[in-house]
Design an enzyme around this catalytic site. Structure first.
Site, PDB file in Angstrom:
ATOM      1  N   ASP A   1      41.583  35.465  46.687  1.00 47.25           N
ATOM      2  CA  ASP A   1      40.903  34.521  45.795  1.00 47.25           C
ATOM      3  C   ASP A   1      41.758  34.211  44.580  1.00 47.25           C
ATOM      4  O   ASP A   1      42.013  33.059  44.263  1.00 47.25           O
ATOM      5  CB  ASP A   1      39.518  35.055  45.378  1.00 47.25           C
ATOM      6  CG  ASP A   1      39.548  36.484  44.822  1.00 47.25           C
ATOM      7  OD1 ASP A   1      40.634  37.115  44.758  1.00 47.25           O
ATOM      8  OD2 ASP A   1      38.471  36.981  44.448  1.00 47.25           O
TER       9      ASP A   1
ATOM     10  N   ASP B   1      46.033  38.012  39.538  1.00 48.66           N
ATOM     11  CA  ASP B   1      46.029  38.178  38.083  1.00 48.66           C
ATOM     12  C   ASP B   1      47.294  38.936  37.691  1.00 48.66           C
ATOM     13  O   ASP B   1      48.331  38.341  37.416  1.00 48.66           O
ATOM     14  CB  ASP B   1      44.731  38.895  37.695  1.00 48.66           C
ATOM     15  CG  ASP B   1      44.570  39.106  36.196  1.00 48.66           C
ATOM     16  OD1 ASP B   1      45.413  38.627  35.426  1.00 48.66           O
ATOM     17  OD2 ASP B   1      43.585  39.748  35.793  1.00 48.66           O
TER      18      ASP B   1
END
Ligand code: IMP
Ligand code: MG
Length: 174
Positions: free
Chosen positions: A102, A105
């Protein structure tokens, strides 16, 4: 009820996501051939909607599986440790793996998952991430990225905060 007072801005609309996923499907389809014996592996739970939309626009025959890695829990920042909670049952020996994430980071999750999938015998492992915050060390970069993400906490289209907002058809910031 698909909105909540905690949601500030829609960052990527349903239409923008749909359009970008179709483009990614075209790029991915041209990067593999049937001989690669592609298997698409989604990282649960955040990738579930992206995965479902993406595999429908990948035109190369492929297998589907999922893995689960430990998440942030209720926190909004990475704890810097990743545990594999579910390993794909598919035999990966000699197969090209496309890992579907998804959001990337810090890159910590990928830095654990990629060597693991290589150890399982994958002939090659590439990553498609819907979103990238570009806070990584640069050691592990996805091959395909849907969108560069702002450095705010995002929810929707699979992404959650404390298990809420995953169902939203768009991506919003909290
Ligand atoms: P990394 O290991 O630091 O690259 O973080 C990747 C994982 O952290 C993603 O797979 C998500 O599960 C979670 N994550 C990172 N940023 C966000 C965010 O803005 N919203 C929701 N989940 C996030
Ligand atoms: Mg995730």
């Amino acid at each position: 009820m698909t909105t909540d007072s905690a949601i500030q801005d829609v960052v990527f609309s349903e239409e923008a996501i749909h359009e970008r996923v179709r483009e990614l499907g075209r790029e991915i389809s041209s990067a593999y051939s049937a001989e690669d014996r592609l298997v698409v592996i989604g990282v649960l739970k955040g990738s579930f909607l992206f995965m479902a939309d993406l595999v429908r626009v990948i035109e190369i025959p492929h297998g589907i599986d999922f893995l689960m890695a430990s998440s942030y829990g209720d926190s909004m920042v990475s704890r810097g440790e990743v545990a594999l909670l579910h390993d794909p049952k598919t035999d990966l020996e000699g197969r090209a793996v496309l890992l579907v994430e998804d959001i990337v980071d810090t890159g910590t999750t990928l830095s654990v998952l990629l060597p693991h999938l290589e150890e399982r015998g994958a002939s090659r492992v590439d990553v498609v991430a819907l979103l990238h915050k570009r806070l990584t060390s640069g050691l592990v970069e996805p091959r395909w990225v849907g969108f560069d993400a702002p450095n705010s906490f995002l929810v929707g289209y699979g992404l959650d905060h404390a298990e809420t907002f995953r169902h939203l058809p768009y991506i919003a910031s909290l």
